[in-house]
Write an enzyme that holds these catalytic residues in place. Structure first.
Site, PDB file in Angstrom:
ATOM      1  N   ARG A  44     -45.185 121.248  36.683  1.00 41.64           N
ATOM      2  CA  ARG A  44     -45.301 120.251  37.756  1.00 41.64           C
ATOM      3  C   ARG A  44     -45.737 120.883  39.076  1.00 41.64           C
ATOM      4  O   ARG A  44     -45.873 120.189  40.069  1.00 41.64           O
ATOM      5  CB  ARG A  44     -43.955 119.554  37.970  1.00 41.64           C
ATOM      6  N   GLU A  56     -48.330 118.937  28.128  1.00 40.34           N
ATOM      7  CA  GLU A  56     -48.133 117.682  27.401  1.00 40.34           C
ATOM      8  C   GLU A  56     -48.218 117.892  25.895  1.00 40.34           C
ATOM      9  O   GLU A  56     -47.464 117.289  25.139  1.00 40.34           O
ATOM     10  CB  GLU A  56     -49.158 116.627  27.850  1.00 40.34           C
ATOM     11  N   LEU A  99     -42.971 127.270  17.968  1.00 34.52           N
ATOM     12  CA  LEU A  99     -43.013 125.874  18.428  1.00 34.52           C
ATOM     13  C   LEU A  99     -43.234 124.908  17.272  1.00 34.52           C
ATOM     14  O   LEU A  99     -42.943 123.725  17.385  1.00 34.52           O
ATOM     15  CB  LEU A  99     -44.155 125.664  19.438  1.00 34.52           C
ATOM     16  N   GLY A 100     -43.775 125.421  16.165  1.00 36.91           N
ATOM     17  CA  GLY A 100     -44.033 124.558  15.014  1.00 36.91           C
ATOM     18  C   GLY A 100     -45.252 123.662  15.241  1.00 36.91           C
ATOM     19  O   GLY A 100     -45.894 123.708  16.298  1.00 36.91           O
ATOM     20  N   TYR A 139     -51.959 108.882  24.134  1.00 34.43           N
ATOM     21  CA  TYR A 139     -50.913 109.314  25.056  1.00 34.43           C
ATOM     22  C   TYR A 139     -51.354 110.529  25.882  1.00 34.43           C
ATOM     23  O   TYR A 139     -51.255 110.520  27.125  1.00 34.43           O
ATOM     24  CB  TYR A 139     -49.601 109.649  24.323  1.00 34.43           C
ATOM     25  N   CYS A 221     -28.256 104.680  36.373  1.00 30.09           N
ATOM     26  CA  CYS A 221     -29.657 104.248  36.273  1.00 30.09           C
ATOM     27  C   CYS A 221     -30.039 103.333  37.437  1.00 30.09           C
ATOM     28  O   CYS A 221     -29.307 102.392  37.755  1.00 30.09           O
ATOM     29  CB  CYS A 221     -29.872 103.524  34.945  1.00 30.09           C
ATOM     30  N   CYS A 227     -33.310  95.609  33.736  1.00 27.61           N
ATOM     31  CA  CYS A 227     -33.290  96.049  32.337  1.00 27.61           C
ATOM     32  C   CYS A 227     -32.701  94.952  31.452  1.00 27.61           C
ATOM     33  O   CYS A 227     -31.508  94.626  31.553  1.00 27.61           O
ATOM     34  CB  CYS A 227     -32.476  97.331  32.212  1.00 27.61           C
TER      35      CYS A 227
HETATM   36 FE1  SF4 Z   1     -31.334 102.128  32.558  1.00 20.58          FE
HETATM   37 FE2  SF4 Z   1     -31.596 100.113  30.837  1.00 20.58          FE
HETATM   38 FE3  SF4 Z   1     -31.836 102.598  30.017  1.00 20.58          FE
HETATM   39 FE4  SF4 Z   1     -29.450 101.671  30.740  1.00 20.58          FE
HETATM   40  S1  SF4 Z   1     -30.671 100.983  28.999  1.00 20.58           S
HETATM   41  S2  SF4 Z   1     -30.325 103.658  31.256  1.00 20.58           S
HETATM   42  S3  SF4 Z   1     -30.021 100.346  32.405  1.00 20.58           S
HETATM   43  S4  SF4 Z   1     -33.174 101.550  31.441  1.00 20.58           S
END
Ligand code: SF4
Length: 387
Positions: A44, A56, A99-100, A139, A221, A227
């Protein structure tokens, strides 16, 4: 603002997962969290696309703690795409040893050659062009384009698959074709207009540190308010657990045959498990128990290498796993008796001075066996991955 629960079961591809308010809130909270919690990781410290790319690829299937040392060692040895393109494949594999998934290393090497030979050493900036390079999928291309060039490209890897699955309460298999479509769409939908590099790294960091696989740390979180899994109390049930893998037991033997300070080694062919790496002669065995295996080993050694040996004696046994195989590997030694490596040998069978074993790229078990016979190693910090 709690998320509407009528939205959590909407798994149709193309269905919107976030309202404009949710997106704004999510981005604001995520940026603030990342500013406080981003780890100082060696890759980074620069946005050089070469370094982003190496890190990556290493991080696919491998933990951050393991990648740190490998990344630093790799970049110190091969600091630019030009140096990687010019390197010998054996050096690249040696740097990757442990690392495989060695195909990743061979594809890195091939892609570096292409960047130097066809693109004047400049990485393309768009996802579409990056995906033309060997080993670069959607990705990795998204990661390079967004992190190195701040392109508005979504990403979806192990951490963000889990994070998005929970954010939108996706209850079907996230790795199915339909699941991938839904999650890529969510990844795209959620992208801000700028600061994409920070945003994508923040998503991965949150997935890695907070939205962890078995016990997500929802109390820490910043995204609880947006969420859907948290709102519905489903955070430990999403993503849906993978089906348990069926393992196959296999018995193998490897043998060290010595002759005048050298040992018999063979380079694995292009279609083998460790293509390009070196190994002691190794084969599957049918006989039950090391004593009964002696004859079978001597016969298979002769067939594989043209070399006849005396009675093999057991040095050690190792248990390890490679993909769906659970392997018991018995390691023998035996004196050389007769025979020559066929001059038409296509398999790269060689008598290698013991002192040169540390320089050869070996599988993880091959390195352990080399250490067993007293071949010291110049690089001892290896993890047990990929056999
Ligand atoms: Fe955050 Fe939802 Fe993951 Fe819980 S489930 S850590 S609230 S993103």
């Amino acid at each position: 603002m709690p998320i509407a629960t009528d939205r959590i079961s909407d798994e149709r591809p193309g269905a919107p997962h976030f309202t404009a308010t949710h997106k704004q809130r999510l981005r604001r909270k995520l940026f603030a969290w990342y500013a406080r919690n981003a780890r100082d990781l060696p890759w980074r410290r620069s946005r050089d696309p070469y370094r982003v790319w190496i890190s990556e690829v290493m991080l696919q299937q491998t933990q951050v703690a393991t990648v740190r040392d490998y990344f630093t060692r790799f970049i110190n040895a091969l600091p630019t795409v030009q140096s990687l393109a010019a390197a010998d494949e054996q050096q690249v594999l040696r740097l990757w040893e442990g690392l495989g998934y060695y195909r990743r290393a061979r594809q890195l090497h091939a892609a570096a050659k292409k960047v130097v030979a066809e693109l004047e050493g400049e990485f393309p900036r768009s996802v579409e062009e990056l995906r033309q390079l060997p080993g670069i999928g959607r990705y990795t291309a998204g990661a390079i384009a967004s992190i190195a060039f701040d392109q508005r490209a979504p990403i979806l890897e192990a951490n963000t698959v889990r994070l998005f699955s929970r954010l939108i309460a996706y209850r079907s298999d996230p790795l199915s074709t339909a699941g991938q479509r839904v999650l890529w769409q969510a990844a795209e939908d959620i992208l801000p207009q700028k600061n994409i590099a920070q945003f994508n790294q923040a998503l991965m960091e949150l997935g890695s540190l907070v939205c962890t696989p078995s016990e997500p740390k929802c109390n820490d979180c910043p995204l609880t308010g947006v969420c859907a899994a948290f709102t519905a109390g489903l955070q430990t049930e999403i993503p849906r657990p993978k089906q348990k893998r069926q393992y196959t037991k296999v018995r193998e033997a490897a043998i060290c045959v010595r002759r005048n300070g050298r040992v018999l080694m063979r380079q694995c062919g292009a279609n083998e498990r460790w293509a390009g790496l070196w190994d002691f002669p190794r084969f599957e065995i049918d006989a039950e128990g090391p004593l009964f295996a002696q004859k079978e080993i001597a016969t298979k050694l002769r067939k594989q290498t043209g070399i006849a040996c005396g009675d093999p004696t057991l040095i050690t046994s190792i248990r390890h796993g490679v993909t769906r195989y659970r392997i018991t590997l018995d390691f023998f030694q035996a004196p050389y008796v007769a025979g020559r490596i066929p001059s038409t040998d296509q398999q790269g069978i060689r008598w290698v001075p013991t002192a040169e074993l540390p320089d050869l790229p070996l599988s993880t078990t091959g390195r352990k066996l080399a250490q067993q016979i007293g071949a010291s190693t110049t690089q001892t910090r290896f993890v047990s991955r990929g056999g």
